[in-house]
Write a protein that holds these residues in place. Structure first.
Motif, mmCIF file in Angstrom:
data_model
loop_
_atom_site.group_PDB
_atom_site.id
_atom_site.type_symbol
_atom_site.label_atom_id
_atom_site.label_comp_id
_atom_site.label_asym_id
_atom_site.label_seq_id
_atom_site.Cartn_x
_atom_site.Cartn_y
_atom_site.Cartn_z
ATOM 1 N N SER A 1 0.843 -1.201 0.000
ATOM 2 C CA SER A 1 0.000 0.000 0.000
ATOM 3 C C SER A 1 0.874 1.245 0.000
ATOM 4 O O SER A 1 2.089 1.173 0.247
ATOM 5 N N GLY A 2 0.249 2.371 -0.260
ATOM 6 C CA GLY A 2 0.978 3.634 -0.323
ATOM 7 C C GLY A 2 1.693 3.958 0.985
ATOM 8 O O GLY A 2 2.866 4.339 0.992
ATOM 9 N N ILE B 1 2.337 9.107 -4.891
ATOM 10 C CA ILE B 1 1.263 8.116 -4.772
ATOM 11 C C ILE B 1 -0.048 8.665 -5.329
ATOM 12 O O ILE B 1 -0.791 7.946 -6.006
ATOM 13 N N GLY C 1 1.827 4.506 -6.069
ATOM 14 C CA GLY C 1 0.779 3.615 -5.562
ATOM 15 C C GLY C 1 -0.519 3.947 -6.266
ATOM 16 O O GLY C 1 -0.537 4.200 -7.466
ATOM 17 N N ALA D 1 1.838 -0.927 -4.303
ATOM 18 C CA ALA D 1 2.615 0.311 -4.341
ATOM 19 C C ALA D 1 4.066 -0.083 -4.536
ATOM 20 O O ALA D 1 4.403 -1.273 -4.494
#
Ligand SMILES: *Cc1c(COP(=O)(O)O)cnc(C)c1O
Length: 429
Positions: free
Chosen positions: A113-114, A250, A276, A287
């Protein structure tokens, strides 16, 4: 047909939603399916999507090419551990990312994930200086009104007021903060704009591993756009004071601001880059953190001889194949023309809001349109109004903003904009 009322009741009983209270009486809308730029609610209503599911669904929903890519990969394997093993989707995606991001970035670390990409970026910076015999360089420098995610490291460099740092004061790392620049996107950056960042670097560079910034667009921390000139000067100052530059793209990455990456507006390159959100076209969570061969090599040759991170679902093959399909769709599409057209329609449409007394500012950049009000919106009244009008828009605080999927056509975009302008015009101060 789903039982709408029953689903809502069970949702209220069992499920916690983002940034929400479990006893909230705010409206929540069950979604049946989504196709192109249309979100179909369980009661049959259709909404034009103005949010791209938080910057991510750039090709719209249920795209046949994306579906096919994932379904092909599913036949081979949905997941395999990444320690000691590798696979084609990860290698292909890493190679493509290296090709399209700024030239100095050549090593890709995949994460889920970011927020984790930001954690990884900060760890890379700290390990780099540790390997260079500068273990005292452990702090981050950033600017106010930023947003870098919800995990503790990412929170520590997000805006202290918006992020309620006081609530987590004993747990959260203390970082250095400079003032957010006041120079707007099309303005030069004056000495006054850069002085706060310069002072922080001058006074604290011995302890600073990296400066972390969202280039050009500060997203969830206030949807503010700042001058490319500021970013250029920040890059120079980082070099001057021996501080790495981490750019968090992101939100801005993959075309949203009109350039493939927002740092291209300033013609600068980061030492570490986070991507991401739109990476998989909104299909799966994935990401990545990219860095230069020099930084990767320094970390690898220093103590403890490895980079100290490795998530269970690292480089998930389904997510990597979605990423590859999404990037190829994007790169083979006339995305610049689409963003230009979205920018033009957002400009002409949302500019009308400038005349309303309760509107503070209207700002447009690429496929991002922001209407900032003087007062926070009342979510309980405004959210159902958007749904009634047939659009999906999710404001926060004083900000009503649009970032539609790139594939939106002129008629749908005008429908979306007109609905938003009409609802904003009716807000009572
Ligand atoms: C959304 C966002 C993050 C966090 O990403 P998650 O996938 O939600 O963890 C970090 N930085 C920026 C700029 C973002 O917009």
């Amino acid at each position: 047909m789903t039982n709408y009322t029953n689903l809502l009741e069970r949702d209220r009983d069992y499920v916690w939603h983002p940034y929400s209270a479990t006893n909230s009486n705010q409206a929540i809308f069950p979604v049946q399916s989504a196709q192109g730029v249309r979100i179909k609610l369980a009661d049959g209503r259709e909404l034009i999507d103005g949010m791209s599911s938080w910057w991510s669904a750039i090709h719209g929903y249920n795209h046949p090419v994306m579906n096919q890519a994932i379904s092909n990969q599913l036949g081979d394997m949905s997941h395999i551990m990444f320690g000691g093993l590798t696979h084609q989707p990860a290698v292909d995606l890493a190679e493509l990312l290296v090709k399209i991001t700024p030239p100095s970035l050549k090593k890709v670390f995949f994460v889920d994930s970011g927020s984790v990409a930001v954690e990884v970026a900060m760890k890379m910076a700290i390990q780099y200086w540790y390997a260079k015999d500068q273990p005292q360089k452990q702090k981050m420098l950033t600017i106010s009104h930023g947003y870098h995610g919800d995990t503790f490291g990412a929170m520590s460099v997000s805006d202290p007021v918006n992020g309620m740092h006081s609530l987590f004061s004993d747990t959260l790392a203390q970082q250095f903060f400079a003032d957010t620049p006041s120079c707007k996107f099309n303005q030069p950056c004056t000495d006054k704009d850069i002085s706060s960042l310069q002072d922080q670097l001058e006074n604290n560079h011995q302890h600073i591993a990296a400066l972390i910034l969202e280039p050009i667009v500060q997203g969830a921390g206030g949807m503010r756009f700042y001058s490319p000139d500021y970013l250029k000067q920040a890059r120079k100052l980082c070099d001057q004071y021996n501080v790495l530059l981490i750019l968090d793209e992101i939100a801005t990455g993959f075309g949203r601001t009109g350039k493939l990456f927002a740092c291209e507006h300033a013609a600068i390159e980061p030492d570490i880059l986070c991507v991401g959100k739109a990476l998989t076209g909104g299909y799966m969570t994935l990401a990545a953190t990219l860095t230069t061969p020099a930084i990767a090599q320094t970390i690898s040759e220093g103590e403890p001889g490895v980079f100290m991170h490795g998530p269970t679902f690292m480089a998930n093959p389904l997510a990597c194949s979605a990423g590859l399909a999404s990037l190829n769709l994007l790169l083979n599409s006339p995305w610049q023309d689409r963003i230009t057209q979205i920018q033009q329609l957002l400009s002409t449409g949302l500019e009308q809001c400038k005349d309303f007394p309760h509107v503070k500012e209207v700002r447009i950049l690429g496929a991002i349109g922001v209407v900032e009000l003087h007062q926070a919106v009342d979510m309980q009244t405004i959210q159902p109004q958007f749904v009634e009008a047939g659009v999906w828009v999710r404001p926060f605080n004083r900000l009503i903003y649009l970032m539609p999927p790139y594939i939106i056509d002129k008629d749908d975009l005008n429908f979306l904009i007109n609905a938003v302008v009409s609802i904003i015009s009716n807000i009572k101060d």
